[in-house]
Design a protein around this motif. Sequence first.
Motif, PDB file in Angstrom:
ATOM      1  N   ALA A   1       0.717  -1.306   0.089  1.00  0.00           N
ATOM      2  CA  ALA A   1      -0.017   0.104  -0.029  1.00  0.00           C
ATOM      3  C   ALA A   1       0.771   1.234  -0.012  1.00  0.00           C
ATOM      4  O   ALA A   1       0.502   2.254  -0.645  1.00  0.00           O
ATOM      5  N   ALA A   2       1.934   1.129   0.749  1.00  0.00           N
ATOM      6  CA  ALA A   2       3.009   2.391   0.819  1.00  0.00           C
ATOM      7  C   ALA A   2       3.465   2.569  -0.420  1.00  0.00           C
ATOM      8  O   ALA A   2       3.577   3.847  -0.994  1.00  0.00           O
ATOM      9  N   ALA A   3       3.966   1.606  -1.419  1.00  0.00           N
ATOM     10  CA  ALA A   3       4.548   1.797  -2.591  1.00  0.00           C
ATOM     11  C   ALA A   3       3.781   2.450  -3.660  1.00  0.00           C
ATOM     12  O   ALA A   3       3.915   3.092  -4.597  1.00  0.00           O
ATOM     13  N   SER A   4       2.427   2.188  -3.334  1.00  0.00           N
ATOM     14  CA  SER A   4       1.258   2.512  -4.436  1.00  0.00           C
ATOM     15  C   SER A   4       1.008   4.039  -4.369  1.00  0.00           C
ATOM     16  O   SER A   4       0.738   4.596  -5.440  1.00  0.00           O
ATOM     17  N   THR A   5       1.292   4.546  -3.382  1.00  0.00           N
ATOM     18  CA  THR A   5       0.863   6.083  -3.387  1.00  0.00           C
ATOM     19  C   THR A   5       1.931   6.849  -2.976  1.00  0.00           C
ATOM     20  O   THR A   5       1.594   7.929  -3.227  1.00  0.00           O
ATOM     21  N   GLU A   6       3.008   6.450  -2.388  1.00  0.00           N
ATOM     22  CA  GLU A   6       4.189   7.416  -2.106  1.00  0.00           C
ATOM     23  C   GLU A   6       5.551   6.795  -2.797  1.00  0.00           C
ATOM     24  O   GLU A   6       5.721   5.732  -2.885  1.00  0.00           O
ATOM     25  N   THR A   7       6.460   7.645  -3.200  1.00  0.00           N
ATOM     26  CA  THR A   7       7.714   7.390  -3.707  1.00  0.00           C
ATOM     27  C   THR A   7       8.642   7.101  -2.608  1.00  0.00           C
ATOM     28  O   THR A   7       8.340   7.509  -1.406  1.00  0.00           O
ATOM     29  N   ALA A   8       9.768   6.847  -3.005  1.00  0.00           N
ATOM     30  CA  ALA A   8      10.906   6.954  -1.713  1.00  0.00           C
ATOM     31  C   ALA A   8      11.276   7.936  -1.074  1.00  0.00           C
ATOM     32  O   ALA A   8      11.520   8.045   0.221  1.00  0.00           O
ATOM     33  N   ASP A   9      11.014   9.043  -1.844  1.00  0.00           N
ATOM     34  CA  ASP A   9      11.418  10.558  -1.125  1.00  0.00           C
ATOM     35  C   ASP A   9      10.206  11.022  -0.402  1.00  0.00           C
ATOM     36  O   ASP A   9      10.263  12.196  -0.107  1.00  0.00           O
ATOM     37  N   GLY A  10       9.082  10.374  -0.467  1.00  0.00           N
ATOM     38  CA  GLY A  10       7.791  10.870   0.190  1.00  0.00           C
ATOM     39  C   GLY A  10       6.850  11.498  -0.638  1.00  0.00           C
ATOM     40  O   GLY A  10       5.870  12.214  -0.289  1.00  0.00           O
ATOM     41  N   ALA A  11       7.235  12.079  -1.862  1.00  0.00           N
ATOM     42  CA  ALA A  11       6.181  12.425  -2.838  1.00  0.00           C
ATOM     43  C   ALA A  11       5.073  11.694  -3.182  1.00  0.00           C
ATOM     44  O   ALA A  11       5.231  10.281  -3.352  1.00  0.00           O
ATOM     45  N   ARG A  12       3.888  12.318  -3.126  1.00  0.00           N
ATOM     46  CA  ARG A  12       2.651  11.179  -3.452  1.00  0.00           C
ATOM     47  C   ARG A  12       2.358  11.430  -4.897  1.00  0.00           C
ATOM     48  O   ARG A  12       2.379  12.469  -5.450  1.00  0.00           O
ATOM     49  N   ILE A  13       2.051  10.124  -5.395  1.00  0.00           N
ATOM     50  CA  ILE A  13       1.795   9.899  -6.718  1.00  0.00           C
ATOM     51  C   ILE A  13       0.297   9.751  -6.735  1.00  0.00           C
ATOM     52  O   ILE A  13      -0.280   8.757  -6.080  1.00  0.00           O
ATOM     53  N   PRO A  14      -0.527  10.641  -7.610  1.00  0.00           N
ATOM     54  CA  PRO A  14      -1.804  10.320  -7.723  1.00  0.00           C
ATOM     55  C   PRO A  14      -2.310   9.011  -8.443  1.00  0.00           C
ATOM     56  O   PRO A  14      -1.476   8.969  -9.433  1.00  0.00           O
ATOM     57  N   ARG A  15      -3.293   8.425  -8.055  1.00  0.00           N
ATOM     58  CA  ARG A  15      -3.760   6.968  -8.580  1.00  0.00           C
ATOM     59  C   ARG A  15      -4.283   7.590  -9.812  1.00  0.00           C
ATOM     60  O   ARG A  15      -5.278   8.447  -9.910  1.00  0.00           O
ATOM     61  N   GLN A  16      -4.267   6.742 -10.868  1.00  0.00           N
ATOM     62  CA  GLN A  16      -4.989   7.095 -12.120  1.00  0.00           C
ATOM     63  C   GLN A  16      -6.625   6.592 -11.888  1.00  0.00           C
ATOM     64  O   GLN A  16      -6.805   5.456 -11.478  1.00  0.00           O
ATOM     65  N   LEU A  17      -7.439   7.519 -12.372  1.00  0.00           N
ATOM     66  CA  LEU A  17      -8.808   7.163 -12.305  1.00  0.00           C
ATOM     67  C   LEU A  17      -9.443   6.138 -13.400  1.00  0.00           C
ATOM     68  O   LEU A  17     -10.400   5.512 -13.320  1.00  0.00           O
ATOM     69  N   TRP A  18      -8.592   6.721 -14.661  1.00  0.00           N
ATOM     70  CA  TRP A  18      -9.246   5.995 -15.901  1.00  0.00           C
ATOM     71  C   TRP A  18      -7.956   5.259 -16.241  1.00  0.00           C
ATOM     72  O   TRP A  18      -6.792   5.875 -16.481  1.00  0.00           O
ATOM     73  N   VAL A  19      -8.089   3.764 -16.871  1.00  0.00           N
ATOM     74  CA  VAL A  19      -6.908   3.568 -17.478  1.00  0.00           C
ATOM     75  C   VAL A  19      -7.479   2.862 -18.844  1.00  0.00           C
ATOM     76  O   VAL A  19      -8.450   2.059 -18.766  1.00  0.00           O
ATOM     77  N   GLU A  20      -6.581   3.252 -19.869  1.00  0.00           N
ATOM     78  CA  GLU A  20      -7.136   2.733 -21.224  1.00  0.00           C
ATOM     79  C   GLU A  20      -6.819   1.332 -21.298  1.00  0.00           C
ATOM     80  O   GLU A  20      -5.834   0.953 -21.112  1.00  0.00           O
TER      81      GLU A  20
END
Length: 156
Positions: free
Chosen positions: A13-32
Amino acid sequence: MSTQERGNTGVPAAASTETADGARIPRQLWVEEPASKRRMPDAVRTAAVRAVLIMSLTIIQAMVAFLSTLTGSWLAFPMVLSSVASTVVATWSVLDVWVTRQVWNQRNGVVSVPSSSARRIRRERRRSRRAERAAERDGTGGAIGGRRNTGDLSRA
């Protein structure tokens, strides 16, 4: 299993929302995803939409005719007659979709892939024709019109 758990299977869960430096990556709402089927041609799609609208109106009309017949309304007889006519039109519209699809396929050339057996038969025919031509050439010595090449220049 919740939707969030399903989306993160195999990934912490931590790897999917945050990178190693703590920056948050938004999850994609739509996947083609690639389409499993190609889109219908415009003419066929137009005919199909028209057919669906006509069929839905026919079903509504038949339901009104049935209910008005149950209640004994004066509207029952005209509605039954128009439902019969509507059924004919709906059938025609469904046939129109089929015919439009066939015409489009004929005009725009559907890519057909021959089966392996058809390909094998064609290959065998080609080989036999080549063998026949080679036998004819060997029988005449490869000369035109059965004449042997005697070193003379050809006549025009």
